[in-house]
Design a protein around this motif. Structure first.
Motif, short mmCIF file in Angstrom:
data_model
loop_
_atom_site.label_atom_id
_atom_site.label_comp_id
_atom_site.label_asym_id
_atom_site.label_seq_id
_atom_site.Cartn_x
_atom_site.Cartn_y
_atom_site.Cartn_z
N LEU A 75 -16.46 -11.87 36.56
CA LEU A 75 -16.93 -10.74 37.36
C LEU A 75 -16.86 -9.43 36.60
CD1 LEU A 75 -15.39 -11.61 40.84
CD2 LEU A 75 -17.82 -11.42 40.29
N SER A 76 -15.89 -9.29 35.72
CA SER A 76 -15.75 -8.03 34.97
C SER A 76 -16.91 -7.80 34.01
CB SER A 76 -14.43 -8.01 34.22
OG SER A 76 -14.45 -8.93 33.15
N ARG A 77 -17.68 -8.83 33.75
CA ARG A 77 -18.83 -8.71 32.83
C ARG A 77 -20.15 -8.47 33.55
NH1 ARG A 77 -16.23 -13.47 29.70
NH2 ARG A 77 -14.99 -12.30 28.19
N THR A 78 -20.11 -8.41 34.88
CA THR A 78 -21.34 -8.20 35.64
C THR A 78 -21.49 -6.73 36.01
OG1 THR A 78 -20.34 -8.50 37.83
CG2 THR A 78 -21.03 -10.51 36.65
N LYS A 79 -22.66 -6.39 36.57
CA LYS A 79 -22.82 -5.00 37.01
C LYS A 79 -22.02 -4.71 38.28
CE LYS A 79 -27.24 -5.72 39.34
NZ LYS A 79 -28.61 -5.28 39.43
N SER A 80 -21.52 -5.74 38.92
CA SER A 80 -20.62 -5.58 40.07
C SER A 80 -19.17 -5.81 39.62
CB SER A 80 -21.00 -6.56 41.17
OG SER A 80 -22.31 -6.32 41.63
N PHE A 81 -18.82 -5.26 38.46
CA PHE A 81 -17.50 -5.45 37.84
C PHE A 81 -16.35 -5.09 38.77
CE2 PHE A 81 -18.96 -1.21 37.00
CZ PHE A 81 -17.86 -0.44 37.29
N PHE A 82 -16.57 -4.14 39.68
CA PHE A 82 -15.52 -3.67 40.57
C PHE A 82 -15.01 -4.77 41.51
CE2 PHE A 82 -19.72 -2.58 42.01
CZ PHE A 82 -19.77 -3.16 43.27
#
Length: 113
Positions: A20-27
């Motif tokens: 998830l930290s690598r996506t644009k929704s990292f938050f």
């Protein structure tokens, strides 16, 4: 076998956070550690070994334990303006430790009687 399952759950959580930290929704990676995996285990054990009254006490203490976590997150937010990543995490961890110690001190004074 139960220990292996717990380890796999922890590894799965770390993998999900990394992905998830690598996506644009990292938050969203900040939400994953808050899934109550270990709380479910703890509450099951307390509820089955000690009963519902102690489960309620554990849940109440769990609610109070959000205070050190909130202080940790606030420290991360504010310290990130002044320190490097390592410094920010160190300060935030120290804030959490201090708040957790205060919580434990207060809980043992107010609730254990």
């Amino acid at each position: 076998m139960a220990l292996v399952l717990k380890c796999l759950l922890g590894a799965l959580a770390v993998l999900l956070i990394a992905l998830l930290s690598r996506t644009k929704s990292f938050f969203i990676a900040g939400l994953v550690p808050l899934f109550p995996t270990f709380a479910l285990i703890a509450h099951y054990i307390v509820g089955s070994d000690r009963g519902m009254a102690d489960l309620r006490t554990t849940a109440l203490f769990g609610l109070c334990s959000l205070i050190p976590y909130a202080a940790y997150l606030a420290a991360i937010y504010y310290a990130s303006y002044r320190f490097t990543l390592t410094g920010t995490l160190t300060v935030a961890t120290l804030v959490w430790l201090l708040c957790a110690l205060i919580l434990l001190w207060g809980w043992t004074r107010l609730y254990s009687g």
